[in-house]
Each structure stands twice: as structure tokens, then as C-alpha cells.
Design an enzyme around this catalytic site. Structure first.
Site, PDB file in Angstrom:
ATOM      1  N   GLN A 174      -0.573  -2.836   3.828  1.00 14.46           N
ATOM      2  CA  GLN A 174      -1.414  -3.893   4.384  1.00 14.46           C
ATOM      3  C   GLN A 174      -1.715  -4.926   3.310  1.00 14.46           C
ATOM      4  O   GLN A 174      -2.315  -4.587   2.287  1.00 14.46           O
ATOM      5  CB  GLN A 174      -2.717  -3.251   4.882  1.00 14.46           C
ATOM      6  N   GLY A 175      -1.290  -6.164   3.499  1.00 11.26           N
ATOM      7  CA  GLY A 175      -1.533  -7.217   2.505  1.00 11.26           C
ATOM      8  C   GLY A 175      -2.689  -8.106   2.931  1.00 11.26           C
ATOM      9  O   GLY A 175      -2.468  -9.185   3.492  1.00 11.26           O
ATOM     10  N   TYR A 176      -3.902  -7.662   2.669  1.00  9.30           N
ATOM     11  CA  TYR A 176      -5.085  -8.443   3.058  1.00  9.30           C
ATOM     12  C   TYR A 176      -5.811  -8.972   1.818  1.00  9.30           C
ATOM     13  O   TYR A 176      -5.840 -10.152   1.555  1.00  9.30           O
ATOM     14  CB  TYR A 176      -6.063  -7.586   3.876  1.00  9.30           C
TER      15      TYR A 176
ATOM     16  N   GLU B  24     -10.833   0.641  11.473  1.00 12.26           N
ATOM     17  CA  GLU B  24     -10.617   1.203  10.149  1.00 12.26           C
ATOM     18  C   GLU B  24     -11.941   1.667   9.553  1.00 12.26           C
ATOM     19  O   GLU B  24     -12.039   2.729   8.967  1.00 12.26           O
ATOM     20  CB  GLU B  24      -9.979   0.168   9.218  1.00 12.26           C
TER      21      GLU B  24
END
Lengths: 361, 391
Positions: free
Chosen positions: B120-122, B238
């Protein structure tokens, strides 16, 4: 699977809230605290008309025949409105004693009068949940001797007294040989005191297993006090949030400052799961016998801790006004303080929780 | 109030138990392989249960109680409940909600079967709590996005096949409206991964650098500028999953066992009233969260709402878990300091590891302070902090 309140239960809460705010709310509590009368008959009368005094008493004895969870929901409302009314003993613990340990005659004599509010019953068993000052009651030849302190719903016509052997006895408030000494505590909404028994003729509750009845009384009493604290703490939090929204400093409502917001969020985060814990513990009293005592201990201890935290923090959110009699927050603060100690403070109750699981030495 | 399950659900529970007994030897850790176990679970309806068949799921009706029963029974049997990870828990629900038909067909099946691992690229160095301030740039050149920038806290980036990534594609739009949600292959030229060793000693996270990474234009989920909305559709999920109170209960049981087994001056720690009081305090709080969880389950099943009860889970759960693990270290005293490959180590070092790891979770997935803002602003309707006037 349903873990929540029924429509009837929500209606019960609403009806009780309407009645208690209609009796004058905080002003009635102030008048009671300031006055000499140690009973508020019109409040008791109103509760009787709503069925609250007879909530768990079977219908054949003039009650409503509801559950102990319903009783906990009523206790929550009484705490919310800091109502000057007896409840935990007269409406829950005493009826339970009679239902579980009384004979048919005793039940027929007392349950209808408790249900109607004609008789108020106190419970004297503080020596079972922690004797102080050497208090304790002994039974000899059908007579009671000794001293019982911090009687729950002390301003009563009838007492249910536990002796050291865990027997239960009925004692009339005007019985010869009984001396009552009023106490003053921080909580003016619930008068208490001590009974000195000097050879008082007492009628035993005759069931074979009065120890089991005593256990059920203590469990239920603890859940009622926990529920009372839940209602009181929720009210304090609601007051704090409302105050913070209205109070302007540095040109903006203090509710917009994170320092204040986080105090309120911490209260809400601690308190919201307590609601479910009280529901579960109340439900367990009637339906989950293996868990009932343990969950009652946890509800009592945990609500005491969270209640104390909320009482202190909500007061602080009000700044200096929180400290004054003018705002009156201290009635809730003191009520929570009272609930914390009666029927066992948190340390004592946790020790019992450990023992119940076989964890104590 | 009715805590019993109907006969239909009791029968379902028996069915799950029967399955687990019959197939124990096929589970990973008991002689089986993770990927074939996952395939078996999907076919049997115990994983990817509600995901449509055409996308590689089991195609069952959503049933919250059945999902709960499956989770409980797998935990009880101590068998793997199948593959997890951010691809399955976050990307798949996102694609089902807002993905194109092609995206659903291309990505969901392989992800569920464990053939495609995602990261996940947040978060970025300057976009943590203020995630919408992210600055990784995506510029459309012909039929490709050209991406430059840096991500951080990217767990499993070193293992992942693909990334789902938030990128600023509309630099002139307000900050929440200038972000797009892109999917791309981690083998694309221009991606550099640097492991980030955390306080537990493990490299649970990575830094990921993008230099002129070219991504086909159609690998966008939702429309240009809608990335914030797409990502937020599932962020709350999440948060709750970081603090499962049923996991906490099994950790509490392990703590009780530890206190019975360990001695201090020759006496069992459990027999010391000071330690016991602290244990009971923690047990009471665990019970409160378990009851809260029961309320949330029931609210979901019966379509009622208990918003505040949901908002407090991440804050309360991670804080309590950190405290529980820390107390276990106190129970062990000096022995609690042992960590790594060393004589006299207890529990494989798990108490220290989880004590530190849960401090990470107090911070990650929305810090405790951000959680308190959410509770105050959305739960208690308190006003937001006024915005600073632009200098």
C-alpha cells in the site's frame, strides 16, 4: 443473536428520564440535599407508578416481572439524574432475597408492599463485602447482635440483614433493640448510616441456601451501582461537551482546542465500552449463571475506575465553574464516588474476581 | 438481548468444525501448503466468502454471523484462516466497490489465490497524519502516468508484486481533490526499495522511491482526482482490524498462564496480590472491549448503528494491548529484558516484541491523537480546529 436493547427497554429508559427530569431534576436534588427530610416521597411515588419499585418483582406479587438488565437500565437513569431515591436495595437486592430465600408467606407479605412503594427495604450486608471498624452481626437464639454499617437504602421501613454465617434476616426498622445512627457522606442523594442490633428479634429467610441468595444480591447490587455510575458519568461527559462548545476563550469555543477535545474524547472512549459491559453483566445475572458473579465484579470495578476518571475530567473541562456549587456537577462527582466504595471498592472487588477464577493463593 | 445462535447457525458452526477436523493435515504448519490451503478454503466458502464467483471468490451471500463463526472456529482450532495482507483486506474490497470490470477480472482472483501480493503506497515523509498532503507526483504523458516521489511505512514492499498507490495528479485542485488511486507493477523500472528497520529489530516497513516510473493510464481506480474518496471507502475497516478484542482475549489467557508459571522469590507471580490486582484491572478492560465488540457485531447484523462504539476500537484496543504486553514484561522482571537468540528467553521474546509492535500500531493507521480528534469531532460533534490564515 442480538446484543442490544429492545424497543420496550428504550421506552422504559425514556419514560423514566421524562419523569426524573419532570420532578425538577437537579433542583429537586439540591432541595433534598439541603433539606432535613431524608426521604423524597413524591419521587418514590412516581417511581412506583412507573413500576420501577416493582420492576423485578413477579406479577403475582404486584410487580412488573422484568429482568435484572431492565433494573440496570433504570439504575442508569437514576444515576443520570442524581435522583434522591432508594433503588439498589429496595427494588433489587431485597426483592431478590425474598424471591430466592423467602418462604411463600414472607413473599406474600412483603413483595407486594415493596412493589407498590408502601414499604422501603434496606440491605445491611456491608460486613460481607468488607467489614470496617470491626462491624459484624451475629445470630444467637433467633436474635441479632452487633453492628452493620453503610446500609444500602438506609432510610427504610424494613431491613434485610446478613449475619457472619451468611444467613439472611428480616428486621423491622422500629424493632425493639435496634438503634439507628445516621451518617453524613459526600453523597447527599443517598442517605446511609449504621444499625446497632442488641438482641433484636429477627425473622430468618428460610431457604436452604441463603448463601446463594446472598451471592445473587451482591452480584445484582454491584451491577446496579455500576449502572448508576454509567448514567452519572455519561451525564457529566454530556455536560462537559456542551460547556466546551459554549465557552469562548482566546476568541473561539474551547471545544475547538485539541487539549480540551482530547479530554472529552478520552472520556467517551473509556465510557462507551462500559455501556456494553453493564448490559452484558446485567444480562448475565439472569441468563449466564457461570459468568454472573465475575462479570458483576468486573462491571463494578471497571465502572468505578472509568467513572472516577470521567468525574474528575468532566469537572476539569468546566474550569473553575466545575468546582462550584453553582453548576452542581459535584452531585454527580459524589454519586460516582459513593458507588465506587459501596459493596466493595475496586481493589476488593478485583480480588474477588481473581478468587472466583481460582487465581487467588 | 439474546446471545444464542439460531439452529441454522449452530448447524453451520458444526459444519465448520467438521471441515477443520477433516482437513487439519492440509493446513499450513500441519503438513500443508499455504497456497493450496487458500484454494481449499475459497472452494469451501471459508475464505473470500462473499466475493462473486466470477472474480474468483466463493460467491456466498453476505452473512456477518457466519463470517464471525468461521473466524471463531478457525481461531479455536488454531488453524490458519487463509491468506491476509493489504491486497486481500483493502484492495479487493476497494475494487469491488469502485473498480472497473476489467480491473476486477484482472486483479481480484490472483490476489485472493495468493498469486499476487500487494503493498500500500499511502504515507509519505511529509504526509503522515495529514495524509491528503501527499506530494508524490503523477503526470500524464501520452498514455502513461509518469510518477516521481517517495512513500514510507510501506510494509511488504520488498515482497510485493504490485502496489496500490495514492499519487497527486491534479496539482492545482484543492488537496483532497487532486489525488488519484493507481495500480502498478513493482518491477516497473524506476522503483527503489529501502528496508526500514524498526525498534523491534525487524524490517517490517520500507521506504519506496519512484523516479520516472511509467504506469499505463488505464491502471487508475475511479476517476482522476477521486483517489481520496476511493482510499477512504475502506480506511475505517483497517482501523478496526488492528485491535481485535478476541485476539486480545487469547493474549490475556497467555498472560495468566505466564503468571502461573513464573516465580518471584520462589512464589508464583499470580499469588502476589499486587500483580494480581493489575491483571484483574486489565481483564476488566478486555471484557469491556469484548462486550463492545459484541455490540458492534449485533448492530451490524441487525442493521443498527453504534457509531461511537466503533470509533473507539482502534484507540482503546491498541493502547490496552500495549499495556497488557508491558505488564507481562513486568511479570517477568529482568527476564522480560531478554530478547533475540538468548538463554532463558520466555515466549520467544513475544512480550517485548508485541509491546514495541503495538506502540507502532498506536502510531500507525491513524495515531491515537488523530483517533481522539475523530471521536471528538465526529462522535461528540465538537468543532474542528480553525484553519490557520495563509501567510
Amino acid at each position: 443473536m442480538e446484543f442490544g436493547l429492545s424497543e420496550e427497554q428504550v421506552m422504559l429508559q425514556d419514560a423514566l428520564a421524562r419523569f426524573l427530569s419532570g420532578t425538577g431534576g437537579l433542583e429537586r436534588t439540591r432541595a433534598f440535599a439541603a433539606g432535613k427530610d431524608r426521604r423524597a416521597p413524591e419521587v418514590l411515588q412516581g417511581l412506583a407508578e412507573l413500576g420501577v419499585t416493582g420492576l423485578i418483582i413477579p406479577e403475582v406479587h404486584g410487580g412488573v416481572g422484568l429482568s435484572l438488565l431492565d433494573a440496570a437500565l433504570a439504575a442508569e437513569q437514576l444515576g443520570r439524574f442524581v435522583a434522591p431515591a432508594p433503588f439498589a436495595a429496595t427494588a433489587v437486592m431485597a426483592p431478590l432475597a425474598l424471591i430466592k430465600a423467602g418462604d411463600a408467606g414472607q413473599q406474600a407479605t412483603w413483595l407486594p408492599r415493596l412493589a407498590s412503594g408502601a414499604v422501603v427495604a434496606g440491605v445491611a450486608l456491608s460486613e460481607i463485602t468488607g467489614a470496617r471498624d470491626g462491624a459484624g452481626v451475629e445470630a444467637r437464639d433467633g436474635r441479632l447482635y452487633g453492628r452493620a454499617q453503610f446500609v444500602v437504602d438506609y432510610e427504610s421501613d424494613l431491613y434485610i440483614v446478613a449475619d457472619r454465617a451468611r444467613g439472611l434476616y428480616l428486621v423491622a426498622a422500629d424493632a425493639p433493640g435496634l438503634t439507628r445512627t445516621d451518617f453524613r457522606t459526600i453523597d447527599a442523594t443517598r442517605p446511609t448510616g449504621e444499625l446497632v442490633l442488641d438482641g433484636v428479634a429477627a425473622e430468618p429467610l428460610k431457604a436452604d441456601d441463603s448463601a446463594a441468595a446472598l451471592r445473587a444480591m451482591i452480584d445484582a447490587g454491584r451491577v446496579m451501582l455500576a449502572a448508576d455510575t454509567l448514567g452519572a458519568a455519561q451525564e457529566m461527559l454530556d455536560h462537559a461537551v456542551a460547556y466546551a462548545k459554549g465557552r469562548v476563550q482566546f476568541g473561539r469555543p474551547i471545544a475547538s482546542f485539541q487539549a480540551v477535545k482530547h479530554m472529552c474524547a478520552e472520556m467517551a472512549a473509556a465510557l462507551e465500552p462500559c455501556r456494553s459491559l453493564v448490559w452484558y453483566a446485567g444480562h448475565a445475572l439472569d441468563h449466564l449463571p457461570e459468568e454472573a458473579s465475575l462479570m458483576a465484579c468486573h462491571a463494578k470495578a471497571h465502572l468505578s475506575e472509568v467513572g472516577t476518571f470521567v468525574a474528575r475530567t468532566a469537572t476539569e473541562v468546566h474550569g473553575g465553574m466545575g468546582f462550584t456549587d453553582l453548576v452542581g456537577l459535584h452531585y454527580w462527582f459524589k454519586r460516582i464516588g459513593f458507588n465506587r466504595q459501596v459493596l466493595g471498592g475496586p481493589q476488593a472487588v478485583r480480588a474477588e474476581a481473581a478468587a472466583l477464577q481460582g487465581l487467588a493463593a | 438481548m439474546d446471545l444464542s445462535y439460531s439452529p441454522e447457525y449452530e448447524a453451520f458452526r458444526a459444519e465448520v468444525r467438521g471441515f477443520l477436523e477433516a482437513n487439519r493435515s492440509r493446513a499450513p504448519g500441519h503438513g500443508g501448503n499455504g497456497l493450496t490451503w487458500q484454494k481449499l478454503l475459497i472452494e469451501s466458502g471459508y475464505a473470500a466468502r462473499t466475493i462473486p464467483r466470477e472474480y474468483g471468490g466463493f460467491g456466498g451471500e453476505p452473512d456477518i454471523l457466519k463470517s464471525r463463526i468461521i473466524a471463531e472456529e478457525f481461531a479455536r482450532a488454531q488453524l490458519s484462516p487463509g491468506l491476509g495482507g493489504q491486497g486481500i483486506s483493502m484492495l479487493v474490497p476497494t475494487l469491488l466497490e469502485v473498480g472497473s470490470e476489467d480491473q476486477k477480472r484482472q486483479f481480484i482472483g490472483p490476489t485472493l489465490r495468493g498469486e499476487m501480493l500487494w503493498c500500500q503506497g499511502y504515507s509519505e515523509p511529509n504526509a503522515g497524519s495529514d495524509l491528503a498532503a501527499l506530494a508524490t507526483k503523477g503526470v500524464l504523458e501520452g498514455d502513461h502516468w509518469v510518477i516521481n516521489g517517495q512513500k514510507i511505512w510501506t510494509s511488504t514492499a520488498h515482497l510485493a508484486d504490485w502496489i496500490f498507490c495514492l499519487v497527486r495528479t491534479e496539482p492545482d485542485a484543492p488537496k483532497h481533490e487532486g489525488i488519484s488511486f493507481l495500480l502498478f507493477d513493482m518491477k516497473t523500472p524506476g522503483i527503489e526499495i529501502r528496508p526500514l528497520v524498526d525498534m523491534t529489530g525487524a524490517a517490517n516497513f520500507n521506504e519506496v522511491f519512484f523516479t520516472d516510473v511509467r504506469v499505463p493510464a488505464h491502471q487508475i481506480v475511479g476517476r482522476r482526482g477521486e483517489g481520496w474518496k476511493v482510499a477512504n471507502a475502506i480506511l475505517r475497516h483497517e482501523r478496526g482490524s488492528l485491535a481485535d478484542p478476541n485476539v486480545m482475549q487469547s493474549r490475556l489467557n497467555a498472560l495468566i498462564d505466564l503468571m502461573k508459571a513464573e516465580t518471584l522469590d520462589g512464589n508464583r507471580v499470580i499469588d502476589n496480590p499486587v500483580y494480581r490486582d493489575r491483571l484483574m484491572t486489565i481483564q476488566g478492560r478486555v471484557q469491556a472491549l469484548r462486550c463492545n465488540d459484541l455490540r458492534l457485531l449485533s448492530a451490524a447484523v441487525n442493521r443498527q448503528s453504534a457509531p461511537l462504539a466503533g470509533m473507539v476500537v482502534k484507540l482503546q484496543g491498541t493502547e490496552l494491548r500495549h499495556e497488557l504486553e508491558g505488564f507481562a514484561i513486568d511479570v517477568l522482571g529482568e527476564l522480560g529484558l531478554l530478547y533475540g537468540d538468548t538463554p532463558r528467553l520466555r515466549g520467544g521474546g513475544s512480550w517485548q516484541r508485541d509491546y514495541m509492535y503495538f506502540l507502532g500500531l498506536i502510531i500507525g493507521g491513524g495515531t491515537s491523537q488523530i483517533q481522539k480528534n475523530i471521536i471528538a469531532e465526529r462522535g461528540l460533534d465538537m468543532p474542528r480546529e480553525p484553519k490557520l490564515a495563509k501567510a
